[in-house]
Design a protein around this motif. Structure first.
Motif, PDB file in Angstrom:
ATOM      1  N   THR A  55       0.833  -1.211   0.000  1.00  0.00           N
ATOM      2  CA  THR A  55       0.000   0.000   0.000  1.00  0.00           C
ATOM      3  C   THR A  55       0.864   1.257   0.000  1.00  0.00           C
ATOM      4  O   THR A  55       0.589   2.224  -0.727  1.00  0.00           O
ATOM      5  CB  THR A  55      -0.926  -0.004   1.230  1.00  0.00           C
ATOM      6  N   VAL A  56       1.929   1.226   0.818  1.00  0.00           N
ATOM      7  CA  VAL A  56       2.767   2.432   0.924  1.00  0.00           C
ATOM      8  C   VAL A  56       3.554   2.665  -0.365  1.00  0.00           C
ATOM      9  O   VAL A  56       3.611   3.792  -0.879  1.00  0.00           O
ATOM     10  CB  VAL A  56       3.705   2.299   2.140  1.00  0.00           C
ATOM     11  N   VAL A  57       4.176   1.612  -0.894  1.00  0.00           N
ATOM     12  CA  VAL A  57       5.047   1.814  -2.060  1.00  0.00           C
ATOM     13  C   VAL A  57       4.260   2.121  -3.327  1.00  0.00           C
ATOM     14  O   VAL A  57       4.854   2.605  -4.306  1.00  0.00           O
ATOM     15  CB  VAL A  57       5.934   0.563  -2.289  1.00  0.00           C
ATOM     16  N   GLY A  61       3.118   9.522  -4.075  1.00  0.00           N
ATOM     17  CA  GLY A  61       4.287  10.288  -3.648  1.00  0.00           C
ATOM     18  C   GLY A  61       5.370   9.476  -2.985  1.00  0.00           C
ATOM     19  O   GLY A  61       6.282  10.047  -2.357  1.00  0.00           O
ATOM     20  N   TRP A  62       5.305   8.126  -3.084  1.00  0.00           N
ATOM     21  CA  TRP A  62       6.274   7.293  -2.368  1.00  0.00           C
ATOM     22  C   TRP A  62       7.707   7.544  -2.837  1.00  0.00           C
ATOM     23  O   TRP A  62       8.642   7.589  -2.043  1.00  0.00           O
ATOM     24  CB  TRP A  62       5.927   5.825  -2.523  1.00  0.00           C
ATOM     25  N   ALA A  63       7.896   7.759  -4.134  1.00  0.00           N
ATOM     26  CA  ALA A  63       9.261   7.956  -4.641  1.00  0.00           C
ATOM     27  C   ALA A  63       9.910   9.204  -4.036  1.00  0.00           C
ATOM     28  O   ALA A  63      11.074   9.174  -3.607  1.00  0.00           O
ATOM     29  CB  ALA A  63       9.227   8.061  -6.163  1.00  0.00           C
ATOM     30  N   ALA A  64       9.128  10.289  -3.953  1.00  0.00           N
ATOM     31  CA  ALA A  64       9.677  11.521  -3.375  1.00  0.00           C
ATOM     32  C   ALA A  64       9.929  11.365  -1.876  1.00  0.00           C
ATOM     33  O   ALA A  64      10.941  11.839  -1.346  1.00  0.00           O
ATOM     34  CB  ALA A  64       8.710  12.687  -3.636  1.00  0.00           C
ATOM     35  N   VAL A  65       8.989  10.686  -1.173  1.00  0.00           N
ATOM     36  CA  VAL A  65       9.155  10.488   0.269  1.00  0.00           C
ATOM     37  C   VAL A  65      10.361   9.598   0.548  1.00  0.00           C
ATOM     38  O   VAL A  65      11.145   9.851   1.477  1.00  0.00           O
ATOM     39  CB  VAL A  65       7.867   9.870   0.863  1.00  0.00           C
ATOM     40  N   GLN A  66      10.531   8.567  -0.268  1.00  0.00           N
ATOM     41  CA  GLN A  66      11.683   7.680  -0.067  1.00  0.00           C
ATOM     42  C   GLN A  66      12.991   8.439  -0.258  1.00  0.00           C
ATOM     43  O   GLN A  66      13.949   8.256   0.494  1.00  0.00           O
ATOM     44  CB  GLN A  66      11.599   6.515  -1.042  1.00  0.00           C
ATOM     45  N   GLN A  67      13.036   9.320  -1.255  1.00  0.00           N
ATOM     46  CA  GLN A  67      14.251  10.085  -1.509  1.00  0.00           C
ATOM     47  C   GLN A  67      14.522  11.095  -0.390  1.00  0.00           C
ATOM     48  O   GLN A  67      15.676  11.361  -0.037  1.00  0.00           O
ATOM     49  CB  GLN A  67      14.109  10.814  -2.855  1.00  0.00           C
ATOM     50  N   ASN A 256      18.012  17.039   3.167  1.00  0.00           N
ATOM     51  CA  ASN A 256      17.372  15.726   3.178  1.00  0.00           C
ATOM     52  C   ASN A 256      16.993  15.398   4.622  1.00  0.00           C
ATOM     53  O   ASN A 256      17.773  15.648   5.547  1.00  0.00           O
ATOM     54  CB  ASN A 256      18.335  14.665   2.617  1.00  0.00           C
ATOM     55  N   PHE A 257      15.795  14.826   4.813  1.00  0.00           N
ATOM     56  CA  PHE A 257      15.294  14.561   6.162  1.00  0.00           C
ATOM     57  C   PHE A 257      15.705  13.190   6.704  1.00  0.00           C
ATOM     58  O   PHE A 257      15.262  12.801   7.778  1.00  0.00           O
ATOM     59  CB  PHE A 257      13.764  14.669   6.187  1.00  0.00           C
ATOM     60  N   THR A 258      16.503  12.468   5.973  1.00  0.00           N
ATOM     61  CA  THR A 258      16.924  11.140   6.437  1.00  0.00           C
ATOM     62  C   THR A 258      17.639  11.173   7.793  1.00  0.00           C
ATOM     63  O   THR A 258      17.464  10.244   8.599  1.00  0.00           O
ATOM     64  CB  THR A 258      17.813  10.491   5.370  1.00  0.00           C
ATOM     65  N   PRO A 259      18.461  12.195   8.105  1.00  0.00           N
ATOM     66  CA  PRO A 259      19.091  12.220   9.435  1.00  0.00           C
ATOM     67  C   PRO A 259      18.084  12.168  10.585  1.00  0.00           C
ATOM     68  O   PRO A 259      18.367  11.559  11.625  1.00  0.00           O
ATOM     69  CB  PRO A 259      19.855  13.542   9.426  1.00  0.00           C
ATOM     70  N   TYR A 260      16.919  12.798  10.420  1.00  0.00           N
ATOM     71  CA  TYR A 260      15.897  12.704  11.476  1.00  0.00           C
ATOM     72  C   TYR A 260      15.438  11.255  11.657  1.00  0.00           C
ATOM     73  O   TYR A 260      15.222  10.790  12.783  1.00  0.00           O
ATOM     74  CB  TYR A 260      14.694  13.578  11.120  1.00  0.00           C
ATOM     75  N   VAL A 261      15.273  10.539  10.555  1.00  0.00           N
ATOM     76  CA  VAL A 261      14.858   9.135  10.638  1.00  0.00           C
ATOM     77  C   VAL A 261      15.943   8.301  11.330  1.00  0.00           C
ATOM     78  O   VAL A 261      15.652   7.430  12.167  1.00  0.00           O
ATOM     79  CB  VAL A 261      14.552   8.584   9.235  1.00  0.00           C
ATOM     80  N   VAL A 262      17.213   8.593  11.003  1.00  0.00           N
ATOM     81  CA  VAL A 262      18.316   7.876  11.652  1.00  0.00           C
ATOM     82  C   VAL A 262      18.301   8.121  13.160  1.00  0.00           C
ATOM     83  O   VAL A 262      18.438   7.181  13.962  1.00  0.00           O
ATOM     84  CB  VAL A 262      19.658   8.305  11.032  1.00  0.00           C
ATOM     85  N   ALA A 263      18.110   9.384  13.558  1.00  0.00           N
ATOM     86  CA  ALA A 263      18.065   9.700  14.995  1.00  0.00           C
ATOM     87  C   ALA A 263      16.884   9.002  15.665  1.00  0.00           C
ATOM     88  O   ALA A 263      17.010   8.457  16.776  1.00  0.00           O
ATOM     89  CB  ALA A 263      17.969  11.212  15.185  1.00  0.00           C
ATOM     90  N   GLY A 264      15.734   9.009  14.996  1.00  0.00           N
ATOM     91  CA  GLY A 264      14.567   8.347  15.573  1.00  0.00           C
ATOM     92  C   GLY A 264      14.768   6.855  15.749  1.00  0.00           C
ATOM     93  O   GLY A 264      14.394   6.285  16.779  1.00  0.00           O
ATOM     94  N   LEU A 265      15.384   6.228  14.745  1.00  0.00           N
ATOM     95  CA  LEU A 265      15.628   4.785  14.851  1.00  0.00           C
ATOM     96  C   LEU A 265      16.613   4.469  15.977  1.00  0.00           C
ATOM     97  O   LEU A 265      16.465   3.453  16.674  1.00  0.00           O
ATOM     98  CB  LEU A 265      16.153   4.250  13.519  1.00  0.00           C
ATOM     99  N   LEU A 266      17.605   5.327  16.166  1.00  0.00           N
ATOM    100  CA  LEU A 266      18.550   5.097  17.271  1.00  0.00           C
ATOM    101  C   LEU A 266      17.852   5.221  18.624  1.00  0.00           C
ATOM    102  O   LEU A 266      18.137   4.447  19.552  1.00  0.00           O
ATOM    103  CB  LEU A 266      19.710   6.094  17.178  1.00  0.00           C
TER     104      LEU A 266
END
Length: 295
Positions: A55-57, A61-67, A256-266
């Motif tokens: 459902t998500v993929v 807008g999944w391609a933009a969110v993934q990037q 890029n917002f990926t660093p926030y995801v990395v911090a959240g996962l940690l």
């Protein structure tokens, strides 16, 4: 004179200790039901995970969110910086946990004091818990982190010190109420028995009431600690370079917002042991309460 030796009790026959055929059949039935339940759980979990993933993929807008949020290259690049910042969160959590344990215990003890002479202390403790349970954590951080240094009374200290103090002030109010509930749940006969044995009020509190009260509310206490572990990341608003602040710096440079995801996962990774500990404590407490009552 002939001594009389006691006759040893006869050892039970081996056949009397072995389970009956009916009991063996029941055990085999329970094992088969457990295996069936485990297989059904795994299958249903996999089905739900696949449905959610598809459902998500397949969203537009999944391609933009993934990037923007899940870029593996950016995650690998910023991981060392975020990990260094996480070490500051762990240190703040360690000292805040000690401070909360001490201050919350004092508050809980004050609120359980008997006698009219302690009424002012009880009122002050109640007002404190009401105030800090009502204030949002972020407001307390602003007041303590920016307001108290502005008084010009205290020496200049790092921002994480004020953040730790704000967390202690806030979470002591929550934890003290949990502790008080546990102490009030101890049966009055325990206090009376301790006093009848000659223990003073302080000894009764320290040796009888507190240990039993803490044991009754241990899952709730660990749960509050997990919540504080999550809110430790809020000290970034005071300027402390923790995991969240490090991620924010990397976001500003990489767009890029990926660093926030990395911090959240940690944060999730360091929270998982305590979350599992909370579940185990709740299950053990439930099992203890149901001993003799399970049919």
């Amino acid at each position: 004179m002939t001594s009389i030796r006691p006759t040893p009790a006869p050892a039970p026959a081996a056949s009397s200790l072995s389970p009956s055929a009916i009991e063996l059949e029941r055990r085999a039935y329970r094992r088969s039901r457990s295996r069936r339940s485990a297989l059904v759980s795994v299958a249903s979990t996999l089905v739900v995970a696949v449905v959610v993933w598809l459902t998500v993929v397949n969203t537009p807008g999944w391609a933009a969110v993934q990037q923007s949020f899940f870029d593996p290259k950016t995650a690998v690049t910023v991981f060392p910086d975020v990990l260094v910042g996480l070490w500051l969160n762990v240190r703040v959590l360690f000292f805040a946990g000690i401070g909360v344990a001490v201050f919350a215990t004092l508050l809980a003890v004050v609120r359980t004091l008997r006698g009219a002479v302690f009424a002012p202390l009880r009122l002050l403790a109640a007002a404190y818990t009401d105030l800090f349970r009502g204030l949002p954590v972020i407001i307390v951080l602003y007041l303590v982190g920016f307001g108290v240094p502005g008084l010009g009374v205290f020496p200049r200290v790092p921002a994480e010190v004020w953040g730790t103090l704000a967390l202690i002030l806030t979470y002591s109010a929550y934890v003290s109420e949990v502790l008080r509930a546990g102490m009030e749940a101890v049966h009055p006969s325990q206090r009376l028995a301790a006093r009848s044995l000659g223990l003073s009020h302080a000894q009764t509190l320290r040796l009888i009431v507190l240990p039993q009260g803490v044991r009754k509310v241990t899952p709730a206490l660990v749960n509050d600690f997990v919540s504080m572990q999550k809110d430790v990341g809020l000290i970034s608003i005071l300027g402390a370079v923790d995991a969240v602040r490090s991620a924010q710096i990397d976001v500003a440079s990489s767009y890029n917002f990926t660093p926030y995801v990395v911090a959240g996962l940690l944060f999730v990774v360091i929270s998982l042991p305590l979350i599992r500990l909370t579940d185990w404590l709740e299950a053990r407490a439930r099992l203890r309460e149901q001993i003799g009552g399970t049919v």
